[in-house]
Design an enzyme around this catalytic site. Sequence first.
Site, short mmCIF file in Angstrom:
data_model
loop_
_atom_site.label_atom_id
_atom_site.label_comp_id
_atom_site.label_asym_id
_atom_site.label_seq_id
_atom_site.Cartn_x
_atom_site.Cartn_y
_atom_site.Cartn_z
N THR A 1 0.87 -1.17 0.00
CA THR A 1 0.00 0.00 0.00
C THR A 1 0.91 1.22 0.00
O THR A 1 1.65 1.46 0.95
CB THR A 1 -0.92 0.01 1.22
OG1 THR A 1 -1.75 -1.16 1.18
CG2 THR A 1 -1.80 1.25 1.23
N LYS B 1 0.56 4.80 8.41
CA LYS B 1 1.16 5.21 7.13
C LYS B 1 0.11 5.33 6.04
O LYS B 1 0.08 6.30 5.29
CB LYS B 1 2.23 4.18 6.75
CG LYS B 1 2.85 4.36 5.37
CD LYS B 1 2.21 3.45 4.31
CE LYS B 1 2.43 1.98 4.61
NZ LYS B 1 1.87 1.11 3.54
N LYS C 1 -7.21 1.32 -2.85
CA LYS C 1 -6.83 0.87 -1.52
C LYS C 1 -7.04 1.97 -0.48
O LYS C 1 -7.42 1.69 0.66
CB LYS C 1 -5.36 0.42 -1.51
CG LYS C 1 -4.87 -0.12 -0.15
CD LYS C 1 -5.67 -1.31 0.35
CE LYS C 1 -5.24 -1.76 1.74
NZ LYS C 1 -3.92 -2.39 1.77
#
Length: 299
Positions: A102, A245, A177
């Site tokens: 990701t 993150k 995502k």
Amino acid sequence: MEQKSQKPAIGFIGTGVMGKSMASRLIRAGYVLHVYTRTKSKAEPLLLEGANWHDTPASLAEQSQIIITMVGYPHDVEELYLGEHGIIHHARPNSYLIDMTTSSPALARRIEQAALGRGLFSLDAPVSGGDIGARDGKLSIMVGGRREAFDEVTPVLKSMGTNIVYQGGAGAGQYTKMCNQIAIASNMIGVCESLIYAQKAGLDPSTVLKSIETGAAGSWSLSHLAPRIIGGNFTPGFYVKHFVKDMKIALESAKEMNLELPGLALAHSLYEKLVELGEEDSGTQALFKVIGGKSPAVS
């Protein structure tokens, strides 16, 4: 054995919580697998299954027709692909590069441009499904890049996932995502608050879960992570530090769109508090500790 030799050799970089299971699925599907990770001991189970070890990403790239990366952060991805000794400089012509980390949509577009300049094809293909989905080969895989490249590697992706969707050009997988992480972020707050409310009301959280997980409140997090919370299990299916993150990437890209996401901003601030408590290596369900709950298992 003859069928196995006809399959493309795959290089896999990153054997963490999810990566190790994804790589194992490829070996069991009959692919010759080359692996690299910064800590060789993490790859030992795969080596015992028959994977071939490489001391550098460059060496792995030279032996692979398809290269898959599943690492931690965008800066890791950038170094692996675009660095002086990176994959793009060492991959064979016409190789397929699949980043399943990701990461940043903008970085995915940069990688594609660099790859095309050297006769390579790149896809951004982040996943969802956690450690269980990776183990069972039931990941959701969202893919961005050139359609013809996606079509070519779909059989490989099917070894790791069951819901494989082409989303559009380079970066589209990463944007998708982010949609996934945005939905999870606020949902995790709701899951934790629901269990805390049940606790305060004097209910048995496990019994409450039986009633609500199959109704309108149902979600993957409620079905898979709420039982872990109830059992006092905060081990990672997905690390807090990686979720923080991801949320940061989503907030930054939203800012570029002049878009406010108050639910995501709240979740991000709560998870940052969790990091301050030293829980960065716990699973995302550890948010329960910040919101004010006490694990039902130890109440």
